[in-house]
Design an enzyme around this catalytic site. Structure first.
Site, PDB file in Angstrom:
ATOM      1  N   GLY A   1       0.909  -1.139   0.036  1.00  0.00           N
ATOM      2  CA  GLY A   1       0.105  -0.273   0.163  1.00  0.00           C
ATOM      3  C   GLY A   1       0.858   1.434  -0.101  1.00  0.00           C
ATOM      4  N   CYS A   2       1.681   1.258   0.689  1.00  0.00           N
ATOM      5  CA  CYS A   2       2.680   2.415   0.839  1.00  0.00           C
ATOM      6  C   CYS A   2       3.428   2.722  -0.390  1.00  0.00           C
ATOM      7  CB  CYS A   2       3.976   2.296   2.046  1.00  0.00           C
ATOM      8  SG  CYS A   2       2.945   1.956   3.525  1.00  0.00           S
ATOM      9  N   THR A   3       4.017   1.810  -1.158  1.00  0.00           N
ATOM     10  CA  THR A   3       4.544   1.397  -2.214  1.00  0.00           C
ATOM     11  C   THR A   3       3.626   2.297  -3.531  1.00  0.00           C
ATOM     12  OG1 THR A   3       6.121  -0.020  -1.824  1.00  0.00           O
ATOM     13  CG2 THR A   3       5.889   0.208  -4.202  1.00  0.00           C
TER      14      THR A   3
END
Length: 155
Positions: free
Chosen positions: A45-47
């Protein structure tokens, strides 16, 4: 800690980014700021969120935005994340959780049946005077730029 509201002054902070540069929110007065908090470098998700902002970076710059990512990862971790995905914006290391705490984003989370403490993914859109214009509580990681632009326009 008081809950932050749209229209209130964004809490000041000073910290070091992935390049060892000191970043202070007050340095961005006069710019629109996308201040996004994310749980962990190099996770799906962060990527997706970071890469969506990267892919639309020029558009956001052209519209007068500066982007600052914040997580509790180390400077070294941020540097690896930046290099792996060619991220063109600052990633602030908040290892002591001071920024996350002042923005009231450290809390209980659940994942795959486990409960743990972590950073709540949240984006603050801060206007040129340093006031919180919009808070995006559950950002759409894959379409974050579109979400930011729509939120800015409707606020």
């Amino acid at each position: 800690m008081a809950v932050l509201k749209e229209g209130s002054k964004a809490p000041a902070f000073k910290a070091v980014d992935q390049n060892g540069k000191t970043i202070a929110l007050k340095d961005f007065i006069g710019k629109k700021v996308i201040l996004y908090f994310y749980p962990k470098d190099d996770t799906p998700g962060c990527t997706a969120q970071a890469c969506n902002l990267r892919d639309n970076y020029q558009l956001l710059l052209d519209k007068g935005f500066a982007i600052i990512g914040v997580s509790t990862d180390s400077v070294k971790s941020h540097k690896k994340f930046e290099e792996k995905y060619q991220l063109p914006f600052s990633l602030v290391a908040d290892e002591d959780k001071k920024i996350v705490d002042v923005y009231n984003l450290w809390g209980e989370k659940k994942f795959m049946g486990k409960t743990y403490m972590g950073t709540t993914r949240t984006t603050f859109l801060i206007d040129e005077l340093g006031k919180i214009k919009k808070i995006i509580s559950k950002p759409d990681t894959k379409n974050h730029t579109e979400e930011v632009l729509a939120a800015w326009d409707e606020a």
